[in-house]
Design a protein around this motif. Structure first.
Motif, PDB file in Angstrom:
ATOM      1  N   ASN A 137     -89.912  42.974-120.285  1.00 17.69           N
ATOM      2  CA  ASN A 137     -90.396  43.188-119.327  1.00 17.69           C
ATOM      3  C   ASN A 137     -91.078  44.436-118.641  1.00 17.69           C
ATOM      4  N   PHE A 138     -89.479  45.005-117.952  1.00 14.94           N
ATOM      5  CA  PHE A 138     -89.863  46.894-117.573  1.00 14.94           C
ATOM      6  C   PHE A 138     -90.606  47.212-118.640  1.00 14.94           C
ATOM      7  N   MET A 139     -90.975  47.415-119.543  1.00 19.01           N
ATOM      8  CA  MET A 139     -91.995  48.292-120.626  1.00 19.01           C
ATOM      9  C   MET A 139     -92.823  48.160-120.137  1.00 19.01           C
ATOM     10  N   ASN A 140     -92.904  46.461-120.185  1.00 20.45           N
ATOM     11  CA  ASN A 140     -94.957  46.163-119.965  1.00 20.45           C
ATOM     12  C   ASN A 140     -95.230  45.589-118.348  1.00 20.45           C
ATOM     13  N   GLN A 141     -94.497  46.417-117.880  1.00 16.32           N
ATOM     14  CA  GLN A 141     -94.215  46.095-115.653  1.00 16.32           C
ATOM     15  C   GLN A 141     -94.552  44.778-115.242  1.00 16.32           C
ATOM     16  N   GLU A 142     -93.701  44.034-115.899  1.00 14.46           N
ATOM     17  CA  GLU A 142     -93.961  42.958-115.452  1.00 14.46           C
ATOM     18  C   GLU A 142     -92.744  42.136-115.018  1.00 14.46           C
ATOM     19  N   ALA A 143     -93.515  40.626-114.576  1.00 10.49           N
ATOM     20  CA  ALA A 143     -91.683  39.363-114.129  1.00 10.49           C
ATOM     21  C   ALA A 143     -90.952  41.065-112.912  1.00 10.49           C
ATOM     22  N   HIS A 144     -91.718  41.288-112.327  1.00 11.81           N
ATOM     23  CA  HIS A 144     -91.760  42.659-111.226  1.00 11.81           C
ATOM     24  C   HIS A 144     -91.907  41.065-109.481  1.00 11.81           C
ATOM     25  N   GLY A 145     -90.517  42.221-108.553  1.00  6.35           N
ATOM     26  CA  GLY A 145     -91.353  41.784-107.374  1.00  6.35           C
ATOM     27  C   GLY A 145     -92.375  41.935-106.204  1.00  6.35           C
ATOM     28  N   ASP A 169    -100.847  50.016-110.329  1.00  9.21           N
ATOM     29  CA  ASP A 169    -102.064  50.183-109.738  1.00  9.21           C
ATOM     30  C   ASP A 169    -101.705  50.357-108.619  1.00  9.21           C
ATOM     31  N   GLY A 170    -101.216  51.541-107.799  1.00  9.78           N
ATOM     32  CA  GLY A 170    -101.480  52.521-106.831  1.00  9.78           C
ATOM     33  C   GLY A 170     -99.999  51.846-106.218  1.00  9.78           C
ATOM     34  N   THR A 171     -99.115  50.725-106.208  1.00  8.61           N
ATOM     35  CA  THR A 171     -98.589  50.647-105.445  1.00  8.61           C
ATOM     36  C   THR A 171     -96.946  50.160-106.063  1.00  8.61           C
ATOM     37  N   TYR A 172     -96.262  50.932-105.544  1.00  9.74           N
ATOM     38  CA  TYR A 172     -93.991  50.305-105.268  1.00  9.74           C
ATOM     39  C   TYR A 172     -93.578  49.100-105.964  1.00  9.74           C
ATOM     40  N   TYR A 173     -93.263  47.887-106.664  1.00 16.03           N
ATOM     41  CA  TYR A 173     -92.881  46.626-107.023  1.00 16.03           C
ATOM     42  C   TYR A 173     -91.157  47.364-106.478  1.00 16.03           C
ATOM     43  N   ILE A 174     -91.167  45.612-106.451  1.00 19.85           N
ATOM     44  CA  ILE A 174     -89.334  45.152-106.367  1.00 19.85           C
ATOM     45  C   ILE A 174     -88.919  45.088-108.124  1.00 19.85           C
ATOM     46  N   PRO A 175     -87.246  46.210-108.145  1.00 22.56           N
ATOM     47  CA  PRO A 175     -87.477  45.813-109.658  1.00 22.56           C
ATOM     48  C   PRO A 175     -86.706  44.532-109.975  1.00 22.56           C
ATOM     49  N   THR A 176     -87.286  43.015-109.412  1.00 18.71           N
ATOM     50  CA  THR A 176     -85.940  41.961-110.123  1.00 18.71           C
ATOM     51  C   THR A 176     -86.557  41.827-111.554  1.00 18.71           C
ATOM     52  N   PHE A 177     -86.673  42.463-112.251  1.00 20.02           N
ATOM     53  CA  PHE A 177     -86.322  42.103-113.826  1.00 20.02           C
ATOM     54  C   PHE A 177     -85.310  43.222-113.896  1.00 20.02           C
ATOM     55  N   LEU A 178     -84.079  44.370-113.399  1.00 18.82           N
ATOM     56  CA  LEU A 178     -82.934  45.284-112.920  1.00 18.82           C
ATOM     57  C   LEU A 178     -81.830  44.051-112.431  1.00 18.82           C
ATOM     58  N   TYR A 179     -82.689  43.610-111.318  1.00 20.66           N
ATOM     59  CA  TYR A 179     -81.813  42.735-110.588  1.00 20.66           C
ATOM     60  C   TYR A 179     -80.830  42.145-111.703  1.00 20.66           C
ATOM     61  N   GLU A 180     -82.051  40.693-112.707  1.00 13.70           N
ATOM     62  CA  GLU A 180     -81.718  39.674-113.451  1.00 13.70           C
ATOM     63  C   GLU A 180     -80.797  39.894-114.743  1.00 13.70           C
ATOM     64  N   SER A 181     -81.438  41.818-115.157  1.00 11.12           N
ATOM     65  CA  SER A 181     -80.671  42.178-116.279  1.00 11.12           C
ATOM     66  C   SER A 181     -78.923  42.360-115.519  1.00 11.12           C
ATOM     67  N   VAL A 182     -78.777  43.108-114.552  1.00 13.32           N
ATOM     68  CA  VAL A 182     -77.366  43.217-114.015  1.00 13.32           C
ATOM     69  C   VAL A 182     -76.564  42.390-113.995  1.00 13.32           C
ATOM     70  N   TRP A 183     -76.942  41.052-113.485  1.00 11.65           N
ATOM     71  CA  TRP A 183     -76.566  39.949-113.702  1.00 11.65           C
ATOM     72  C   TRP A 183     -76.292  39.207-114.660  1.00 11.65           C
ATOM     73  N   ASP A 184     -77.112  39.549-115.369  1.00 13.68           N
ATOM     74  CA  ASP A 184     -76.567  38.846-116.688  1.00 13.68           C
ATOM     75  C   ASP A 184     -75.634  39.704-117.537  1.00 13.68           C
ATOM     76  N   ILE A 185     -76.046  40.642-117.839  1.00 13.92           N
ATOM     77  CA  ILE A 185     -74.741  41.424-118.357  1.00 13.92           C
ATOM     78  C   ILE A 185     -73.597  41.797-117.690  1.00 13.92           C
ATOM     79  N   ALA A 186     -73.580  42.001-116.750  1.00 16.66           N
ATOM     80  CA  ALA A 186     -71.988  41.011-116.017  1.00 16.66           C
ATOM     81  C   ALA A 186     -71.625  39.389-116.069  1.00 16.66           C
ATOM     82  N   GLY A 187     -73.042  38.360-115.832  1.00 19.87           N
ATOM     83  CA  GLY A 187     -72.019  37.480-116.677  1.00 19.87           C
ATOM     84  C   GLY A 187     -71.484  37.519-117.977  1.00 19.87           C
ATOM     85  N   PHE A 188     -72.157  38.521-119.165  1.00 20.90           N
ATOM     86  CA  PHE A 188     -71.696  38.478-120.121  1.00 20.90           C
ATOM     87  C   PHE A 188     -70.459  38.990-120.289  1.00 20.90           C
ATOM     88  N   VAL A 189     -70.457  40.477-119.310  1.00 20.91           N
ATOM     89  CA  VAL A 189     -68.883  40.625-119.775  1.00 20.91           C
ATOM     90  C   VAL A 189     -67.320  39.575-118.949  1.00 20.91           C
TER      91      VAL A 189
END
Length: 271
Positions: A137-145, A169-189
């Motif tokens: 999702n990060f590479m596609n610039q999607e699933a952001h806040g 498109d001229g605006t910064y967005y919240i990286p919710t993809f990263l929030y979920e990724s970190v949460w999921d990987i922590a869950g895996f550990v």
């Protein structure tokens, strides 16, 4: 100037290989090897996993697409070809989970396996794959806040390549993809460590913990996203499903550890 990362990793003539697909496959392979190692540790046939994925992966993809189309019906009704055009985008992880669970029920019955034992084996791999997949999702610039500022992103101590990729498109967005990724990987550990401990877990506990852990994180992240599937004008489908899954998982956990245990104790006393 902010130049987004190219979502296409490789072009071979008319064939385009996207980073999204490469990342998804990477998560799948890592999850596969981890689950296969667990099968060996539990002295089960590791080839069972290959057989399972042969059926579960297509079911997950189909389930993810059906789920998405069902909740975006107004965009797809009257366009049967678009309903199956998954390459145009539009899948949902909850649909994938439901599709895979249906196959799991059939698979364990056919192979004479315990449903709870099998889901305990695959649960850590599943949440790891979800965490890795978010980078697609990060590479596609999607699933952001929603919109934010560069200063906010810098305060998160993010590397510049993430900050720049969140400039759309001229605006910064919240990286919710990263929030979920970190949460999921922590869950895996967490699940991986707990599965290897000597704590008195019952079969199914690891899978139930996966459902609760993932759902808590998804509920929070979904509230920040701007592309949610909506049940009503105010209810986000993923948040509703997350609450339902948490309730179901907790109820099953209580039943396994307290209700059924008391019934077995009563039966022993009667005997």
């Amino acid at each position: 100037m902010h130049y987004p990362l190219n979502p296409i990793a490789l072009k071979l003539g008319a064939l385009e290989i996207h980073w999204y697909g490469i990342i998804i496959v990477t998560g799948l392979l890592l999850g596969f090897f981890i689950a296969q190692n667990e099968l060996k540790r539990q002295r089960l046939d590791p080839d069972l996993l290959t057989q399972f994925i042969f059926y579960a992966l297509p079911a997950a993809i189909i389930g993810a697409r059906i789920y998405y189309v069902a909740f975006e019906w107004n965009d797809y009704k009257g366009q049967p070809l678009e309903m199956i055009a998954i390459w145009h985008g539009g899948i949902a992880i909850h649909g994938a989970i439901l599709g895979a669970l249906l196959i799991t029920l059939l698979f364990v019955k056919r192979k004479n396996l315990s449903f709870w034992r099998w889901t305990d084996i695959v649960a850590p791999s599943l949440i790891l794959g979800q965490g890795i997949g978010r980078w697609g999702n990060f590479m596609n610039q999607e699933a952001h806040g929603g919109p934010t500022t560069r200063l906010f992103l810098e305060h998160l101590h993010l590397p510049s390549f993430i900050i720049n990729q969140m400039y759309i498109d001229g605006t910064y967005y919240i990286p919710t993809f990263l929030y979920e990724s970190v949460w999921d990987i922590a869950g895996f550990v967490l699940l991986f460590i707990l599965r290897r401990t000597s704590l008195p877990f019952k079969m199914g506990d690891i899978f139930l913990m996966y459902l609760v852990w993932y759902s808590i994180g998804r509920y929070y992240v979904e509230g920040l996203r701007t592309d949610s599937l909506m049940l009503t004008s105010t209810l986000r489908i993923a948040q509703v499903i997350s609450i339902v899954l948490i309730i179901i998982a907790v109820c099953i956990f209580i039943y396994h550890h307290f209700v059924s245990a008391k019934w077995r104790e009563k039966d022993r006393k009667v005997v």
